[in-house]
Design a protein around this motif. Sequence first.
Motif, PDB file in Angstrom:
ATOM      1  N   LEU A  65      10.138  -5.922  -9.851  1.00 46.12           N
ATOM      2  CA  LEU A  65       8.905  -5.775 -10.612  1.00 46.12           C
ATOM      3  C   LEU A  65       8.779  -4.331 -11.060  1.00 46.12           C
ATOM      4  N   MET A  66       8.808  -4.123 -12.380  1.00 43.15           N
ATOM      5  CA  MET A  66       8.624  -2.788 -12.951  1.00 43.15           C
ATOM      6  C   MET A  66       7.261  -2.718 -13.620  1.00 43.15           C
ATOM      7  N   ALA A  67       6.555  -1.615 -13.379  1.00 42.64           N
ATOM      8  CA  ALA A  67       5.208  -1.457 -13.935  1.00 42.64           C
ATOM      9  C   ALA A  67       5.073  -0.101 -14.611  1.00 42.64           C
ATOM     10  N   LEU A 127      -2.300  -5.298 -10.597  1.00 40.79           N
ATOM     11  CA  LEU A 127      -1.965  -6.115 -11.762  1.00 40.79           C
ATOM     12  C   LEU A 127      -2.995  -7.209 -12.040  1.00 40.79           C
ATOM     13  N   LYS A 128      -3.992  -7.326 -11.200  1.00 38.31           N
ATOM     14  CA  LYS A 128      -5.029  -8.330 -11.456  1.00 38.31           C
ATOM     15  C   LYS A 128      -5.722  -8.033 -12.785  1.00 38.31           C
ATOM     16  N   GLY A 129      -5.777  -9.077 -13.624  1.00 44.36           N
ATOM     17  CA  GLY A 129      -6.404  -8.932 -14.928  1.00 44.36           C
ATOM     18  C   GLY A 129      -5.500  -8.309 -15.979  1.00 44.36           C
ATOM     19  N   LYS A 130      -4.268  -8.023 -15.637  1.00 49.58           N
ATOM     20  CA  LYS A 130      -3.347  -7.361 -16.567  1.00 49.58           C
ATOM     21  C   LYS A 130      -2.385  -8.367 -17.199  1.00 49.58           C
ATOM     22  N   ASN A 131      -1.705  -7.907 -18.253  1.00 52.21           N
ATOM     23  CA  ASN A 131      -0.620  -8.677 -18.856  1.00 52.21           C
ATOM     24  C   ASN A 131       0.673  -8.390 -18.110  1.00 52.21           C
ATOM     25  N   ALA A 147       1.624  -4.629 -18.800  1.00 54.52           N
ATOM     26  CA  ALA A 147       1.471  -3.601 -17.769  1.00 54.52           C
ATOM     27  C   ALA A 147       2.652  -3.589 -16.815  1.00 54.52           C
ATOM     28  N   ALA A 148       3.369  -4.731 -16.770  1.00 57.54           N
ATOM     29  CA  ALA A 148       4.495  -4.844 -15.834  1.00 57.54           C
ATOM     30  C   ALA A 148       5.359  -6.020 -16.254  1.00 57.54           C
ATOM     31  N   PHE A 149       6.559  -6.066 -15.698  1.00 56.56           N
ATOM     32  CA  PHE A 149       7.411  -7.232 -15.925  1.00 56.56           C
ATOM     33  C   PHE A 149       8.262  -7.500 -14.698  1.00 56.56           C
ATOM     34  N   ALA A 150       8.543  -8.772 -14.486  1.00 53.35           N
ATOM     35  CA  ALA A 150       9.507  -9.186 -13.468  1.00 53.35           C
ATOM     36  C   ALA A 150      10.815  -9.441 -14.206  1.00 53.35           C
ATOM     37  N   GLY A 151      11.831  -8.654 -13.912  1.00 54.15           N
ATOM     38  CA  GLY A 151      13.070  -8.765 -14.666  1.00 54.15           C
ATOM     39  C   GLY A 151      14.284  -8.281 -13.897  1.00 54.15           C
ATOM     40  N   PRO A 152      15.442  -8.363 -14.525  1.00 54.90           N
ATOM     41  CA  PRO A 152      16.694  -8.023 -13.867  1.00 54.90           C
ATOM     42  C   PRO A 152      17.216  -6.646 -14.268  1.00 54.90           C
TER      43      PRO A 152
END
Length: 338
Positions: A128-130, A140-144, A192-197
């Motif tokens: 998870l990168m933010a 991250l609550k309420g975020k994209n 605001a963040a992404f779950a990625g490789p």
Amino acid sequence: MEPTDIKWQLRRRAVLKGMGALALAPIIASTAAGRAQAAAAIQPIRFGLQNTFTGAAAVVWARQHVYRKRHLNVQAYKFADGRGVRNAMLAGKVDFGTMNLTPFLVGAGAGNFVLIGFVLLGGDTIGLMANNDIKKVGDLKGKNVSITVGSTTGGIFTDNVGPKFGLNKDDYRIVNLPPQDQLSGLASGSIAAFAGPEPYLTLGTEQKLGHVLLRFGKYDPNPTCLVVNASFLDKHPETVVAFLRSWLDGVKYWHDDPKGVVQALHSMYQEDGYTTLTPAMIAKIVKLPKVEPEITPDLVKYIKGQAQRLHDKNRLPALPDWNKAIRPDLLKKAKART
């Protein structure tokens, strides 16, 4: 002709007849051996690999021609992801392939795929990168938050990692982006963040676009599966074992030749346009996965648990016949013959 001469002639003919039979024996035996060899002939190997870090060990095996040590005839085809490999295998275009767990389970549930080993355990190659304003997962609550919908990485975050930190799907807005677009989304502020490789986690860190809040290895092993078509295994079991012998050579190469590993992966990324990804950055990334091919009892338990979870959510139509879908015995045979 005297009686003694007749007896001598008869004896001579018997001896010659016997010699003839003996002379033919090696030819008959040789022909039988030839047939046996033909029946057990090693077939050409059509191999589908993910041209990403998810399939890194396979990329190295193919690009560094490790298979030549065993004199195998290999045709390697690259695909953007495991779903592409899965589709090519189902279409009969390739016989072996690498893919994440979900596409394997779907194919195995239909009786098409057999797990024969692992490419790598890549839990720490996804995370998870933010942006730099986000300090913890709860922020991250309420975020994209971007995930690639339908991907293994996205599912690990939404179903496993997020809830462990009290972050459920309803707590944030999911933005569906492919991995290659997630960094630009972070840079533009649309997420605001992404779950990625990888390599996007490392690239984002190096470009100071954000920081890695956590990697997923502690929560999920994220195995990349080494798969063969069940029909191919039924027809050519010796070829599968021969392939696995070469695969073990590839595992050894990964551990013994880090420069060769970095070289192969750097050339892959360069061809795909990742010109800012340096060998030094790749050298850091290759330390993250565990390149261990063995199908251990713990991993079997994990796979069955994931399959049941998907089945319960109606995302897996049928559970595999596990005795047919997972074959650790083939790797054991390969090790015994190495």
